[in-house]
Design an enzyme around this catalytic site. Sequence first.
Site, short mmCIF file in Angstrom:
data_model
loop_
_atom_site.label_atom_id
_atom_site.label_comp_id
_atom_site.label_asym_id
_atom_site.label_seq_id
_atom_site.Cartn_x
_atom_site.Cartn_y
_atom_site.Cartn_z
N GLY A 197 0.73 -1.28 0.01
CA GLY A 197 -0.07 0.00 -0.05
C GLY A 197 1.13 1.39 0.07
O GLY A 197 0.44 2.17 -0.77
N ASP A 198 1.89 1.18 0.57
CA ASP A 198 3.07 2.40 0.79
C ASP A 198 3.59 2.48 -0.52
O ASP A 198 3.87 3.86 -1.09
CB ASP A 198 4.04 2.19 1.87
CG ASP A 198 3.16 2.25 3.34
OD1 ASP A 198 2.19 2.76 3.53
OD2 ASP A 198 3.95 1.57 4.24
N GLY A 224 9.66 -8.38 1.86
CA GLY A 224 9.87 -7.29 2.61
C GLY A 224 9.11 -5.90 2.17
O GLY A 224 8.33 -6.07 1.23
#
Length: 315
Positions: A251-252, A287
């Site tokens: 999302g980021d 990650g």
Amino acid sequence: MYPEILVIGSNMMELSTDIDRMPELGETVSAPNFHMAFGGKGANQAYAAARLGSRVGMISKVGSDALGEKYLEHFQKSGIDVQGVTKGKKSNGVAPCFIQGNMNSIIVVQGANSELTPDVLEQYEDLIKHAKLIVLQQEISLETNYKAIDLAEKYSVPVMLNPAPANDHVDLKHISKCTFYSPNETELGYLTKMPIETISQIKKAAHKLVDLGVKNMIVTLGSRGVLWITQDNEKLIPAYKVEALDSIGAGDAFVGAFSHYYVENGNIEESLREANIYAAITVTRSGSQTSYPDMSEVKELREKLGMNSVPVASL
């Protein structure tokens, strides 16, 4: 030279431990693996935009400890402008994460992030004034976000607010001033107190905020894509189908990529499509920041993953 994208928000060191089981209260158990990574929603979004080549700056608070020093050095190595990054009195924000199979438990310690108060922003009005886009999240205090929105309005700078983590005590008056409001459907439901089970319900909830003044609602729907809703427009931008390995930080990545492309070309629909591609690539890698490709990798992976054609809407 001033940053074009100014991210005002959090930074966190992710402290992840693989476990066979959680210990009982008072018990000590052995764990097979530990790793530390750079995270925090604000820093993630800034890092994604910087990886793509934007001039990015942050206003953030790192800790007075070794982790704060490490994060400041990471910002600098990543090409992120640190004029607005200062040390707080507390230790750096951390997020200890305990991973058991495909489940995880996370503890968020705000640390120095809690010292990013509204009055801090007054020191950086010049950065805000010269930005082309302000990017906000909700891992810092809502009052600091409100101050940022007010200052951006003062200088006619567009704001993109990603309301994560969700908070149902948000001031709608300030939300209505945002050019871009980018929740997922769950966060949209928290804010509007409206049902979001179907696409038609999501559209109705999004229009409630558009009617209040938000110019562009960007509602992310995971594997289904993203809905872009304005006063006169409803458009589904489909997601690309990939074999997901790890969705942490996707999302980021989407927000950071959208910010980069929008500042670069000013075309919202094209920027949404490119942000979808970027986010889809990141879930094929492990990650959060470690999964964010630079522009040369994007070009290579688009070809490899078959992302050079436009997906067809399925809703």
